[in-house]
Design a protein around this motif. Sequence first.
Motif, PDB file in Angstrom:
ATOM      1  N   THR A 133       9.660 -17.124  24.784  1.00  0.00           N
ATOM      2  CA  THR A 133      10.712 -18.151  24.731  1.00  0.00           C
ATOM      3  C   THR A 133      11.415 -18.286  26.075  1.00  0.00           C
ATOM      4  OG1 THR A 133      11.073 -17.736  22.377  1.00  0.00           O
ATOM      5  CG2 THR A 133      12.838 -18.848  23.571  1.00  0.00           C
ATOM      6  N   GLU A 134      11.744 -17.171  26.686  1.00  0.00           N
ATOM      7  CA  GLU A 134      12.420 -17.205  27.982  1.00  0.00           C
ATOM      8  C   GLU A 134      11.535 -17.827  29.054  1.00  0.00           C
ATOM      9  OE1 GLU A 134      13.502 -13.199  28.739  1.00  0.00           O
ATOM     10  OE2 GLU A 134      15.239 -13.208  27.387  1.00  0.00           O
ATOM     11  N   ALA A 135      10.235 -17.533  28.996  1.00  0.00           N
ATOM     12  CA  ALA A 135       9.316 -18.135  29.963  1.00  0.00           C
ATOM     13  C   ALA A 135       9.228 -19.644  29.753  1.00  0.00           C
ATOM     14  CB  ALA A 135       7.934 -17.504  29.828  1.00  0.00           C
ATOM     15  N   GLY A 136       9.199 -20.078  28.492  1.00  0.00           N
ATOM     16  CA  GLY A 136       9.168 -21.513  28.214  1.00  0.00           C
ATOM     17  C   GLY A 136      10.440 -22.208  28.659  1.00  0.00           C
ATOM     18  N   GLU A 137      11.591 -21.569  28.432  1.00  0.00           N
ATOM     19  CA  GLU A 137      12.862 -22.152  28.865  1.00  0.00           C
ATOM     20  C   GLU A 137      12.927 -22.241  30.385  1.00  0.00           C
ATOM     21  OE1 GLU A 137      15.791 -19.667  27.145  1.00  0.00           O
ATOM     22  OE2 GLU A 137      15.663 -20.583  25.146  1.00  0.00           O
ATOM     23  N   ALA A 138      12.426 -21.206  31.060  1.00  0.00           N
ATOM     24  CA  ALA A 138      12.419 -21.219  32.525  1.00  0.00           C
ATOM     25  C   ALA A 138      11.534 -22.343  33.051  1.00  0.00           C
ATOM     26  CB  ALA A 138      11.938 -19.875  33.062  1.00  0.00           C
ATOM     27  N   ALA A 139      10.375 -22.575  32.408  1.00  0.00           N
ATOM     28  CA  ALA A 139       9.477 -23.647  32.835  1.00  0.00           C
ATOM     29  C   ALA A 139      10.111 -25.018  32.593  1.00  0.00           C
ATOM     30  CB  ALA A 139       8.146 -23.540  32.088  1.00  0.00           C
ATOM     31  N   ALA A 140      10.816 -25.169  31.459  1.00  0.00           N
ATOM     32  CA  ALA A 140      11.479 -26.440  31.174  1.00  0.00           C
ATOM     33  C   ALA A 140      12.600 -26.719  32.162  1.00  0.00           C
ATOM     34  CB  ALA A 140      12.018 -26.425  29.743  1.00  0.00           C
ATOM     35  N   ILE A 205       5.998 -21.876  41.498  1.00  0.00           N
ATOM     36  CA  ILE A 205       7.022 -21.231  40.664  1.00  0.00           C
ATOM     37  C   ILE A 205       6.461 -20.892  39.290  1.00  0.00           C
ATOM     38  CG2 ILE A 205       9.290 -21.523  39.621  1.00  0.00           C
ATOM     39  CD1 ILE A 205      10.061 -23.304  41.943  1.00  0.00           C
ATOM     40  N   GLU A 206       5.634 -21.770  38.719  1.00  0.00           N
ATOM     41  CA  GLU A 206       5.024 -21.479  37.425  1.00  0.00           C
ATOM     42  C   GLU A 206       4.122 -20.256  37.507  1.00  0.00           C
ATOM     43  OE1 GLU A 206       3.070 -25.027  36.211  1.00  0.00           O
ATOM     44  OE2 GLU A 206       4.859 -25.882  35.266  1.00  0.00           O
ATOM     45  N   THR A 207       3.435 -20.094  38.622  1.00  0.00           N
ATOM     46  CA  THR A 207       2.613 -18.895  38.809  1.00  0.00           C
ATOM     47  C   THR A 207       3.490 -17.647  38.822  1.00  0.00           C
ATOM     48  OG1 THR A 207       0.975 -20.143  40.079  1.00  0.00           O
ATOM     49  CG2 THR A 207       0.968 -17.752  40.331  1.00  0.00           C
ATOM     50  N   GLU A 208       4.636 -17.756  39.507  1.00  0.00           N
ATOM     51  CA  GLU A 208       5.562 -16.621  39.543  1.00  0.00           C
ATOM     52  C   GLU A 208       6.120 -16.325  38.155  1.00  0.00           C
ATOM     53  OE1 GLU A 208       9.743 -15.316  41.771  1.00  0.00           O
ATOM     54  OE2 GLU A 208       8.690 -17.153  42.340  1.00  0.00           O
ATOM     55  N   ILE A 209       6.450 -17.377  37.397  1.00  0.00           N
ATOM     56  CA  ILE A 209       6.948 -17.190  36.027  1.00  0.00           C
ATOM     57  C   ILE A 209       5.884 -16.529  35.157  1.00  0.00           C
ATOM     58  CG2 ILE A 209       7.682 -18.388  33.931  1.00  0.00           C
ATOM     59  CD1 ILE A 209       9.042 -20.462  35.700  1.00  0.00           C
ATOM     60  N   GLY A 210       4.638 -16.986  35.306  1.00  0.00           N
ATOM     61  CA  GLY A 210       3.553 -16.397  34.535  1.00  0.00           C
ATOM     62  C   GLY A 210       3.337 -14.931  34.870  1.00  0.00           C
ATOM     63  N   ARG A 212       5.620 -12.832  36.012  1.00  0.00           N
ATOM     64  CA  ARG A 212       6.724 -12.078  35.425  1.00  0.00           C
ATOM     65  C   ARG A 212       6.568 -11.945  33.916  1.00  0.00           C
ATOM     66  NH1 ARG A 212      12.079 -14.527  38.571  1.00  0.00           N
ATOM     67  NH2 ARG A 212      11.512 -13.797  40.674  1.00  0.00           N
ATOM     68  N   ARG A 213       6.058 -12.989  33.285  1.00  0.00           N
ATOM     69  CA  ARG A 213       5.858 -12.937  31.831  1.00  0.00           C
ATOM     70  C   ARG A 213       4.821 -11.876  31.466  1.00  0.00           C
ATOM     71  NH1 ARG A 213       3.884 -17.997  27.966  1.00  0.00           N
ATOM     72  NH2 ARG A 213       3.528 -16.748  26.081  1.00  0.00           N
ATOM     73  N   VAL A 214       3.723 -11.835  32.197  1.00  0.00           N
ATOM     74  CA  VAL A 214       2.682 -10.838  31.938  1.00  0.00           C
ATOM     75  C   VAL A 214       3.231  -9.430  32.137  1.00  0.00           C
ATOM     76  CG1 VAL A 214       0.464  -9.939  32.741  1.00  0.00           C
ATOM     77  CG2 VAL A 214       0.783 -12.403  32.468  1.00  0.00           C
ATOM     78  N   ALA A 215       4.017  -9.243  33.205  1.00  0.00           N
ATOM     79  CA  ALA A 215       4.600  -7.923  33.469  1.00  0.00           C
ATOM     80  C   ALA A 215       5.566  -7.515  32.355  1.00  0.00           C
ATOM     81  CB  ALA A 215       5.316  -7.933  34.821  1.00  0.00           C
ATOM     82  N   ALA A 216       6.369  -8.479  31.888  1.00  0.00           N
ATOM     83  CA  ALA A 216       7.320  -8.187  30.817  1.00  0.00           C
ATOM     84  C   ALA A 216       6.594  -7.854  29.518  1.00  0.00           C
ATOM     85  CB  ALA A 216       8.264  -9.367  30.605  1.00  0.00           C
ATOM     86  N   GLU A 217       5.542  -8.592  29.204  1.00  0.00           N
ATOM     87  CA  GLU A 217       4.770  -8.312  27.994  1.00  0.00           C
ATOM     88  C   GLU A 217       4.094  -6.945  28.073  1.00  0.00           C
ATOM     89  OE1 GLU A 217       2.137 -11.621  27.736  1.00  0.00           O
ATOM     90  OE2 GLU A 217       3.593 -12.918  26.711  1.00  0.00           O
TER      91      GLU A 217
END
Length: 260
Positions: A133-140, A205-210, A212-217
């Motif tokens: 959810t946080e990754a989706g909100e960041a992308a939006a 930026i989307e690559t960076e978000i992705g 971070r998302r993988v690292a968090a998961e």
Amino acid sequence: MTSEPAAPSSVVSPLAAIALKVAGAIAILSALLDFFILLIPPNLTNVQWQLATTTQLVDRGIVPLIGIALLLVGLWVDNSVGRTPQRKSLTSDLRFWACALASLLGLVYLLLILLHLNAVRLSSQQALAQVSTEAGEAAAQLQQRLSAELTQQQSQLGAILNNEDLLAQAIEGGQLPPDIQQYRNNPEGLSQFLQQRADQAQQQIETEIGTRRVAAERQVRVEAWRSGIRISVISLLLAAGFSIVGWLGLRRLLSLTRSA
């Protein structure tokens, strides 16, 4: 040369028995009180409450096991010196209740393995959903910000391109590439140029978000694995310890009662 007389075993043994029984009883009662307080108020629908409660119950499980062991040793010392009164029934024997409690706690800690693993699974799912959810909100938010910046830049560049002095200053200062002049009379080309730059920034930026998302998961899964393994192994050991003490003790007492 005379040596001091040793303390008679008839005096030492009762004192040791009393100390062991008192220490064991206090450890058992304090542990049971602690467990009762942990369970009040119950919140069975809250996954975090389940996770925290099962973890604390397992972490404190060694206390009642030690208490039962001390109590049984104290009763054995009493019995070895002949201070144990003759009991009419098995239920009047304190050893029976200590072994029964151990058997019950063995079953409880066996069930706690399943409860904790289920709580870990649910907590992990919630954490992964939150990360998504946080990754989706960041992308939006990124999309909205880039869209607003694109409109603003298009307006600003339009004004700069119509002003020779401002354009020359921007190019000399490195704020704009030299080939920006080709878009002075080409609004569509300017829009495409800005859109291309926005797409590149968005992709980066989307690559960076992705990432971070993988690292968090990964972190969520690692923490869930650690918690599940640690608590499950400790709970299994406690269940085995309580069960061995309880069932072997009850079996021994039953055999003594039948032979009496």
